[in-house]
Write an enzyme that holds these catalytic residues in place. Structure first.
Site, PDB file in Angstrom:
ATOM      1  N   SER A  81     -30.658  45.924 -26.234  1.00 29.14           N
ATOM      2  CA  SER A  81     -32.128  46.334 -26.338  1.00 29.14           C
ATOM      3  C   SER A  81     -32.324  46.080 -27.967  1.00 29.14           C
ATOM      4  O   SER A  81     -31.563  46.648 -28.651  1.00 29.14           O
ATOM      5  CB  SER A  81     -32.514  47.468 -25.917  1.00 29.14           C
ATOM      6  OG  SER A  81     -32.197  47.590 -24.371  1.00 29.14           O
TER       7      SER A  81
HETATM    8  N1  SAH Z   1     -29.240  49.931 -23.139  1.00 31.45           N
HETATM    9  C1  SAH Z   1     -28.268  48.402 -22.729  1.00 31.45           C
HETATM   10  C2  SAH Z   1     -28.982  47.632 -22.267  1.00 31.45           C
HETATM   11  C3  SAH Z   1     -28.462  46.646 -21.378  1.00 31.45           C
HETATM   12  S1  SAH Z   1     -29.516  45.675 -20.430  1.00 31.45           S
HETATM   13  C4  SAH Z   1     -28.075  47.851 -24.138  1.00 31.45           C
HETATM   14  O1  SAH Z   1     -28.589  48.224 -25.191  1.00 31.45           O
HETATM   15  O2  SAH Z   1     -27.013  47.198 -24.389  1.00 31.45           O
HETATM   16  C5  SAH Z   1     -29.526  46.388 -18.749  1.00 31.45           C
HETATM   17  C6  SAH Z   1     -28.303  46.580 -18.221  1.00 31.45           C
HETATM   18  O3  SAH Z   1     -28.706  47.238 -16.828  1.00 31.45           O
HETATM   19  C7  SAH Z   1     -27.587  45.370 -17.816  1.00 31.45           C
HETATM   20  O4  SAH Z   1     -26.269  45.518 -18.495  1.00 31.45           O
HETATM   21  C8  SAH Z   1     -27.404  45.559 -16.392  1.00 31.45           C
HETATM   22  O5  SAH Z   1     -26.161  44.922 -15.839  1.00 31.45           O
HETATM   23  C9  SAH Z   1     -27.584  46.867 -15.969  1.00 31.45           C
HETATM   24  N2  SAH Z   1     -28.136  47.080 -14.482  1.00 31.45           N
HETATM   25  C10 SAH Z   1     -28.989  46.459 -14.028  1.00 31.45           C
HETATM   26  N3  SAH Z   1     -29.158  47.015 -12.569  1.00 31.45           N
HETATM   27  C11 SAH Z   1     -28.255  48.264 -12.735  1.00 31.45           C
HETATM   28  C12 SAH Z   1     -27.806  49.108 -11.618  1.00 31.45           C
HETATM   29  N4  SAH Z   1     -28.482  49.195 -10.620  1.00 31.45           N
HETATM   30  N5  SAH Z   1     -27.234  49.975 -12.041  1.00 31.45           N
HETATM   31  C13 SAH Z   1     -26.304  49.987 -13.175  1.00 31.45           C
HETATM   32  N6  SAH Z   1     -26.676  48.889 -14.211  1.00 31.45           N
HETATM   33  C14 SAH Z   1     -27.553  48.161 -14.014  1.00 31.45           C
END
Ligand code: SAH
Length: 234
Positions: free
Chosen positions: A68
């Site tokens: 993010s």
């Molecule tokens: N805070 C992270 C954002 C990653 S993007 C950063 O800054 O790196 C969002 C993430 O949510 C992705 O890695 C995706 O695989 C995960 N995601 C999506 N649906 C999910 C679920 N049901 N349970 C766990 N993770 C999930």
């Protein structure tokens, strides 16, 4: 706060990021600003992206997911109003960057990621940087982590179509707070949910854009996401 390298070649870039992207846009919680100054964001992206790590944007981290934008990480962290002792649940570990910020701000962090490869990589980076108050799980975070509940704070870093019921009930009954993006694939808003007994107060705030929360209480996986999952388990 665990020891992280603060004297590295990106220290000035981080300081500049905190001033221009965070303080000038109204992030004022000193603990959040301090964490953002100390956690080396470049360690959470591949080396070819290190030089872009302190820019005002999300970056790719593999599996079609992104780390993010720093401002959004700071904003959501500030909305949680952490003071240092809390048990926090994070859904969507991704790169582990937001996880590291939470480790710096709270007592114990539990983080759930659906892609095993991302979860493993994030766990390695966090351990290497010395964050030891975190447990990372692979699974569908839309169902929360009932065995470890209740949580003083919950943060969801993927967009949900509606507030996932299990997350709501895993919040601490005395002022537990959750921050999450809610909406469809085009438009989402950050919501702050506060629980008092069996009453949940919901405040809708700023407009954002996140990748979808895929799971039982999120969106359904598209065919291509299912294919990716199959490959990921090979
Ligand atoms: N805070 C992270 C954002 C990653 S993007 C950063 O800054 O790196 C969002 C993430 O949510 C992705 O890695 C995706 O695989 C995960 N995601 C999506 N649906 C999910 C679920 N049901 N349970 C766990 N993770 C999930």
């Amino acid at each position: 706060m665990p020891v992280v390298a603060t004297k590295d070649q990106y220290q000035n870039a981080r300081e500049h990021m905190v001033m221009k992207q965070l303080q000038e846009r109204g992030i004022s919680d000193p603990r959040v600003l301090d964490a953002m100054r100390r956690v080396p964001r470049h360690e959470f992206v591949t080396s070819d992206l290190h030089h872009l790590a302190y820019r005002d944007c999300p970056l790719p981290i593999g599996e079609k997911q992104t780390i993010s934008q720093p401002y959004i990480v700071a904003l959501m962290s500030q909305m949680l109003r952490l003071s240092g002792h809390e048990r926090v649940l994070e859904i969507g570990t991704g790169s582990g960057y937001q996880t590291a910020i939470l480790c710096a701000l709270a007592g114990q962090v539990y983080s759930l990621e659906r892609h095993a490869r991302l979860a493993d990589h994030a766990a390695d980076v966090l351990a290497r940087l010395g964050f030891d108050n975190v447990e990372i799980y692979v699974g569908d975070g839309s169902q929360g982590l009932p065995d470890m509940s209740p949580f003083d704070a919950i943060i969801v870093t993927a967009a949900a179509p509606a507030l996932p019921g299990p997350l709501r009930t895993q919040l601490n009954t005395e002022g537990g707070r959750m921050v999450l993006p809610v909406g469809d694939d085009k438009e989402q808003y950050l919501e702050i949910v506060t629980r008092f007994g069996n009453r949940w107060q919901i405040e809708r705030t700023t407009s954002v854009r996140f990748v979808p929360l895929i799971g039982r209480y999120g969106f359904r996986a598209t065919r291509s996401e299912k294919d990716d999952d199959d490959q990921a388990t090979v």
